[in-house]
Scaffold this active site. Structure first.
Site, PDB file in Angstrom:
ATOM      1  CD  GLU A  67      31.547  70.440  21.485  1.00  0.00           C
ATOM      2  OE1 GLU A  67      31.717  71.716  21.609  1.00  0.00           O
ATOM      3  OE2 GLU A  67      32.060  69.769  22.478  1.00  0.00           O
ATOM      4  NE  ARG A 117       6.355  78.056  42.261  1.00  0.00           N
ATOM      5  CZ  ARG A 117       6.279  79.075  42.500  1.00  0.00           C
ATOM      6  NH1 ARG A 117       6.567  80.240  41.762  1.00  0.00           N
ATOM      7  NH2 ARG A 117       5.895  79.375  43.685  1.00  0.00           N
ATOM      8  CG  ASP A 173       6.838  83.057  44.501  1.00  0.00           C
ATOM      9  OD1 ASP A 173       6.825  82.669  45.608  1.00  0.00           O
ATOM     10  OD2 ASP A 173       6.273  82.669  43.605  1.00  0.00           O
ATOM     11  N   PRO A 194      23.316  77.959  25.518  1.00  0.00           N
ATOM     12  CG  PRO A 194      25.472  77.152  26.102  1.00  0.00           C
ATOM     13  CD  PRO A 194      24.082  76.956  25.378  1.00  0.00           C
TER      14      PRO A 194
END
Ligand SMILES: C[S@@+](CC[C@H](N)C(=O)[O-])C[C@H]1O[C@@H](n2cnc3c(N)ncnc32)[C@H](O)[C@@H]1O
Length: 246
Positions: free
Chosen positions: A116, A154, A169, A89
């Protein structure tokens, strides 16, 4: 051909998530090779332990560094440089621009944390990149790995039938995509914008670009502030302002 190795405690999750649709077909067509590597196979001792208590105390378990180093050494090819990507994160936020850059690489090694998190030596001495997929916390790195794989594969030449659609896109040119419609022309009183039925390709292109500008300005002012706008875009924005003030 691009090779993607995913080092994880849950290879089944990666296998299930890459078996179908465009990513599944891209593997069959030889555009990408995806391997899910069991981290535990690189742990030592009778119990093949991959985690341990944190130094300094605290809740939960931390993933040990040695199995990650050994698994990466197993995956590396001497002839090809690899991007070694740890999911955390605290990493750099994943964007379409990062996906585009990774689609040019030959070998990606993805490291999935759990519990953790991962001993910081993996981030400091093994990973070439640390990536976050958003400002929230998941239980593990498998979903981030699948998101990265899906968005990179993709973009590989030949992976999707109409590569022109990649250009239109969202994020491809720093703006959100325009709204799409298909049949029926009218459904419960909701009509398709008449310009799309006009057959006038120039008018359709202008409408679509105007919608991209309007949506990005309204929904993602942060993207809009950074977008490189053309003279034509400024004209369309002027037209939008005029129609909104009416
Ligand atoms: C529960 S999380 C660890 C959270 C960590 N204690 C912290 O506060 O940053 C366990 C693992 O899930 C993955 N993960 C969780 N959220 C993520 C995110 N937003 N982006 C990328 N990976 C994530 C990472 O591999 C991480 O090591």
């Amino acid at each position: 051909m691009l090779t993607i190795d995913v080092i994880t405690l849950f290879p089944e999750v990666i296998e299930a998530g890459t078996r179908y649709s465009i990513v599944g077909r891209a593997q069959e067509w030889g555009l990408v090779q995806i391997r899910a590597i069991q981290l535990r196979d690189f742990a030592e001792g009778k119990h093949r332990k991959t985690d341990d208590e944190p130094y300094g105390g605290g809740a939960g378990l931390v993933m040990k560094p040695e199995p990650f180093f050994r698994a990466v050494e197993f995956c590396r090819r001497p002839d090809v440089p690899a991007r070694i990507i740890l999911f955390e994160p605290q990493g750099v936020l994943y964007t379409q621009a990062v996906a585009q850059a990774l689609a040019e690489e030959q070998h990606l090694i993805l490291l999935c944390g759990h519990y953790e998190g991962v001993d910081a030596r993996v981030r400091d001495y093994l990973a070439t990149d640390v990536i976050s997929i958003g400002d929230y916390v998941l239980t593990g790195g498998e979903l981030p790995a699948l998101i990265l794989i899906d968005s990179v594969v993709r973009l590989l030449p030949g992976a999707i039938h109409s590569p022109e659609s990649l250009v239109q896109d969202s994020y491809a040119d720093g703006l959100l995509g325009y709204p799409q419609y298909t049949r029926p022309e009218e459904f419960r009183g909701m009509r398709v914008p008449p310009v799309l039925l006009s057959g006038n390709h120039q008018a359709i292109a202008r409408w679509r670009r105007k919608e991209q500008l309007r949506l990005t300005r309204t929904l993602r002012p942060d993207l809009f502030a950074r977008a490189c706008l053309t003279k034509e875009d400024l004209k369309l924005l002027q037209e939008l302002a005029e129609s909104e003030s009416r």
